[in-house]
Motif scaffolding. Structure first.
Motif, PDB file in Angstrom:
ATOM      1  N   ALA A  58       0.835  -1.192   0.000  1.00 27.34           N
ATOM      2  CA  ALA A  58       0.000   0.000   0.000  1.00 27.34           C
ATOM      3  C   ALA A  58       0.876   1.251   0.000  1.00 27.34           C
ATOM      4  O   ALA A  58       1.864   1.324   0.748  1.00 27.34           O
ATOM      5  N   PRO A  59       0.565   2.253  -0.827  1.00 26.38           N
ATOM      6  CA  PRO A  59       1.347   3.490  -0.818  1.00 26.38           C
ATOM      7  C   PRO A  59       1.340   4.135   0.563  1.00 26.38           C
ATOM      8  O   PRO A  59       0.282   4.368   1.140  1.00 26.38           O
ATOM      9  N   SER A  60       2.545   4.446   1.078  1.00 30.86           N
ATOM     10  CA  SER A  60       2.641   4.994   2.431  1.00 30.86           C
ATOM     11  C   SER A  60       3.104   6.438   2.457  1.00 30.86           C
ATOM     12  O   SER A  60       3.057   7.076   3.504  1.00 30.86           O
ATOM     13  N   GLY A  61       3.575   6.967   1.323  1.00 28.12           N
ATOM     14  CA  GLY A  61       4.077   8.327   1.293  1.00 28.12           C
ATOM     15  C   GLY A  61       4.827   8.579   0.005  1.00 28.12           C
ATOM     16  O   GLY A  61       4.633   7.875  -1.001  1.00 28.12           O
ATOM     17  N   THR A  62       5.696   9.573   0.032  1.00 26.12           N
ATOM     18  CA  THR A  62       6.492   9.904  -1.147  1.00 26.12           C
ATOM     19  C   THR A  62       7.959  10.028  -0.772  1.00 26.12           C
ATOM     20  O   THR A  62       8.309  10.266   0.389  1.00 26.12           O
ATOM     21  N   ALA A  63       8.790   9.879  -1.790  1.00 28.35           N
ATOM     22  CA  ALA A  63      10.234  10.056  -1.671  1.00 28.35           C
ATOM     23  C   ALA A  63      10.703  10.865  -2.876  1.00 28.35           C
ATOM     24  O   ALA A  63       9.999  10.949  -3.883  1.00 28.35           O
ATOM     25  N   PRO A  64      11.887  11.479  -2.800  1.00 29.61           N
ATOM     26  CA  PRO A  64      12.388  12.191  -3.966  1.00 29.61           C
ATOM     27  C   PRO A  64      12.488  11.260  -5.176  1.00 29.61           C
ATOM     28  O   PRO A  64      12.850  10.085  -5.048  1.00 29.61           O
ATOM     29  N   ALA A  65      12.157  11.780  -6.341  1.00 27.04           N
ATOM     30  CA  ALA A  65      12.247  11.003  -7.568  1.00 27.04           C
ATOM     31  C   ALA A  65      13.707  10.635  -7.854  1.00 27.04           C
ATOM     32  O   ALA A  65      14.642  11.275  -7.361  1.00 27.04           O
ATOM     33  N   LEU A  66      13.886   9.585  -8.654  1.00 26.29           N
ATOM     34  CA  LEU A  66      15.216   9.145  -9.083  1.00 26.29           C
ATOM     35  C   LEU A  66      15.281   9.264 -10.601  1.00 26.29           C
ATOM     36  O   LEU A  66      15.215   8.264 -11.322  1.00 26.29           O
ATOM     37  N   PRO A  67      15.387  10.495 -11.122  1.00 30.61           N
ATOM     38  CA  PRO A  67      15.322  10.674 -12.580  1.00 30.61           C
ATOM     39  C   PRO A  67      16.445   9.936 -13.308  1.00 30.61           C
ATOM     40  O   PRO A  67      17.599   9.984 -12.899  1.00 30.61           O
ATOM     41  N   GLY A  68      16.054   9.245 -14.358  1.00 31.84           N
ATOM     42  CA  GLY A  68      17.002   8.490 -15.154  1.00 31.84           C
ATOM     43  C   GLY A  68      17.304   7.103 -14.636  1.00 31.84           C
ATOM     44  O   GLY A  68      17.927   6.292 -15.332  1.00 31.84           O
ATOM     45  N   ALA A  69      16.860   6.789 -13.430  1.00 32.45           N
ATOM     46  CA  ALA A  69      17.193   5.505 -12.815  1.00 32.45           C
ATOM     47  C   ALA A  69      16.207   4.417 -13.207  1.00 32.45           C
ATOM     48  O   ALA A  69      15.093   4.678 -13.672  1.00 32.45           O
ATOM     49  N   ALA A  70      16.637   3.185 -13.010  1.00 30.40           N
ATOM     50  CA  ALA A  70      15.751   2.024 -13.068  1.00 30.40           C
ATOM     51  C   ALA A  70      15.741   1.401 -11.682  1.00 30.40           C
ATOM     52  O   ALA A  70      16.805   1.131 -11.115  1.00 30.40           O
ATOM     53  N   ILE A  71      14.558   1.192 -11.145  1.00 30.06           N
ATOM     54  CA  ILE A  71      14.402   0.610  -9.809  1.00 30.06           C
ATOM     55  C   ILE A  71      13.896  -0.804  -9.991  1.00 30.06           C
ATOM     56  O   ILE A  71      12.814  -1.029 -10.550  1.00 30.06           O
ATOM     57  N   ARG A  72      14.680  -1.766  -9.546  1.00 26.87           N
ATOM     58  CA  ARG A  72      14.311  -3.188  -9.665  1.00 26.87           C
ATOM     59  C   ARG A  72      13.718  -3.629  -8.338  1.00 26.87           C
ATOM     60  O   ARG A  72      14.405  -4.032  -7.393  1.00 26.87           O
TER      61      ARG A  72
END
Length: 424
Positions: A58-72
């Motif tokens: 479940a979404p719990s909040g926000t974090a700074p974006a990681l522009p250009g990254a791939a999150i596995r």
């Protein structure tokens, strides 16, 4: 307000509920008359080819974006199928989110490498990219990939731009991986580019499977359900252990826990009342709702009245019953010794537990309080179940919760059809 299906005009994609306005309208509904105990509403029959939720965060909040990254993102599936689809979320974002690539693959081992031959590109109405409006969730197209119960799935999300705050689930109790330059890394079976790690899940809030699953159980709660205290990377949260218990019956278990969450107030994530639909009732194939939430309302300031909490439980149950979904209430566990314990809060916990046990709102009760308290001091957790802060559970305590809930599900909501045990 009735559930509506919104459409992205350019692509014709169905967008899932989860907007602030939708949640607020649901929370504002007056309590409905609830079914008495032992008369759970009959859940609609599921065809074996129906989509069923196999994993959730479940979404719990926000974090700074990681522009250009791939999150596995590494996610652990509770039940299997012959195809998957992924739920992606910009629900808490403030700007349009461009997804440059999304891929899924089975994990090769304990790391970011994909099992050879399993990596697939997820599409959106046939397109490999999409922009998600703020406040929205969406599902990918079906991805033909056979998966088994208990498998780890890699869901890789490449975000080319700085699109503002990233919707995430902070307390994953699971290591995921980040490639700083993700333009090609999302398509790589090798995990060599994934040199950074994160303890949170980004953008990915659900996985559904299609095939033989018979439905799912939604576990709705706070850090006690989210898994704080569990061994990291070991899948020992109590919903994980419940999934193991139900695996032979091909039942999925969805973890809708958010650490720090409250029923009545927004804070860490939207309040339980406002997020119920998006995080539980709207999920694919949900047949039973398990509610284990309320301790954060009690121990934080300002504290609620017993009436406010019991009315909240009645509202949750009424909204689930309106969908034909029975509800199991879980009693609130002891926490004497925790820094926020005091006599007034303990008296409120006892009042709430009396309501859960005897108030008639729930279709069944899993008495975690009785199962985990110390017989020599019932206001405390049994030491063998205590993670160390006198509130959260260790792996053994989490297994005790799963066993307590599992016995109730076995007794009340599990039947036998064609030789296979399934949810009624």
């Amino acid at each position: 307000m009735g559930r509506t299906v919104r459409v992205i005009a350019a692509l014709g994609l169905a967008v899932l509920p989860g907007t602030t306005a939708h949640a607020a309208a649901q929370a504002a509904r007056p309590p409905r008359a609830v079914a008495p105990a032992l008369t759970a509403p009959a859940a609609p029959a599921l065809r074996r080819s129906a989509w069923t939720g196999t994993w959730e965060a479940a979404p719990s909040g926000t974090a700074p974006a990681l522009p250009g990254a791939a999150i596995r993102n590494v996610v652990h599936l509770s039940t299997g199928g012959n195809a998957v689809r992924v739920r992606l979320s910009n629900r808490l974002g403030t700007a349009p989110l461009r997804l440059g690539a999304v891929t899924v693959a089975l994990r090769r081992a304990a790391g970011p490498d994909a099992a050879p031959g399993t990596l697939r590109t997820a599409t959106f109405h046939g397109a490999p990219t999409i922009t998600v409006a703020p406040g929205r969730d969406l599902l990918t197209d079906p991805v033909p990939l056979p998966v088994r119960a208990g498998a780890d799935l890699l869901v890789t999300v490449h975000t080319p731009d700085d699109d503002g705050p990233a919707t995430f689930h902070r307390q994953a109790m699971q290591t995921s991986y980040v490639a700083r330059s993700g333009a090609g890394a999302a398509q790589d079976e090798s995990g060599a580019a994934y040199t950074a790690t994160t303890g949170s899940w980004y953008y990915v809030t659900g996985v559904d499977v299609r095939g033989s699953a018979t439905g799912s159980v939604a576990a709705f709660g706070d850090s006690l359900t989210d898994g704080v205290g569990a061994t990291t990377d070991a899948d020992r949260r109590w919903p994980d252990r419940l999934a193991e218990h139900l695996r032979v019956r091909r039942v999925g278990v969805l973890n809708a826990g958010i650490s720090g969450n409250r029923l009545l107030r927004d804070g860490t994530g939207p309040s339980g009342l406002s997020r119920l639909d998006a995080d539980a009732l709207d999920r694919a194939g949900v047949r039973v709702l398990v509610v284990f939430e309320g301790i954060n309302d009690i121990i934080n300031t300002p504290g609620p009245t017993a009436t406010a909490l019991t009315d909240a439980y009645r509202t949750l149950v009424a909204r689930a019953h309106a969908r034909g979904i029975p509800v199991v209430g879980v009693t609130l566990t002891p926490y004497r010794g925790h820094r926020l314990f005091d006599a007034a809060r303990e008296a409120l916990r006892q009042q709430v537990n009396t309501f859960i046990r005897t108030g008639g709102a729930f279709d069944a009760v899993a008495d975690a309080d009785a199962a985990l308290r110390d017989p020599a001091d019932p206001q405390r957790l049994l030491p063998g179940y205590d993670q160390g802060d006198h509130l959260h559970f260790n792996d053994t305590g989490l297994l005790a919760v799963a066993d307590t809930v599992g016995r109730v599900l076995d007794h009340r909501f599990v039947g036998r059809a064609a030789g296979v045990r399934v949810l009624r």
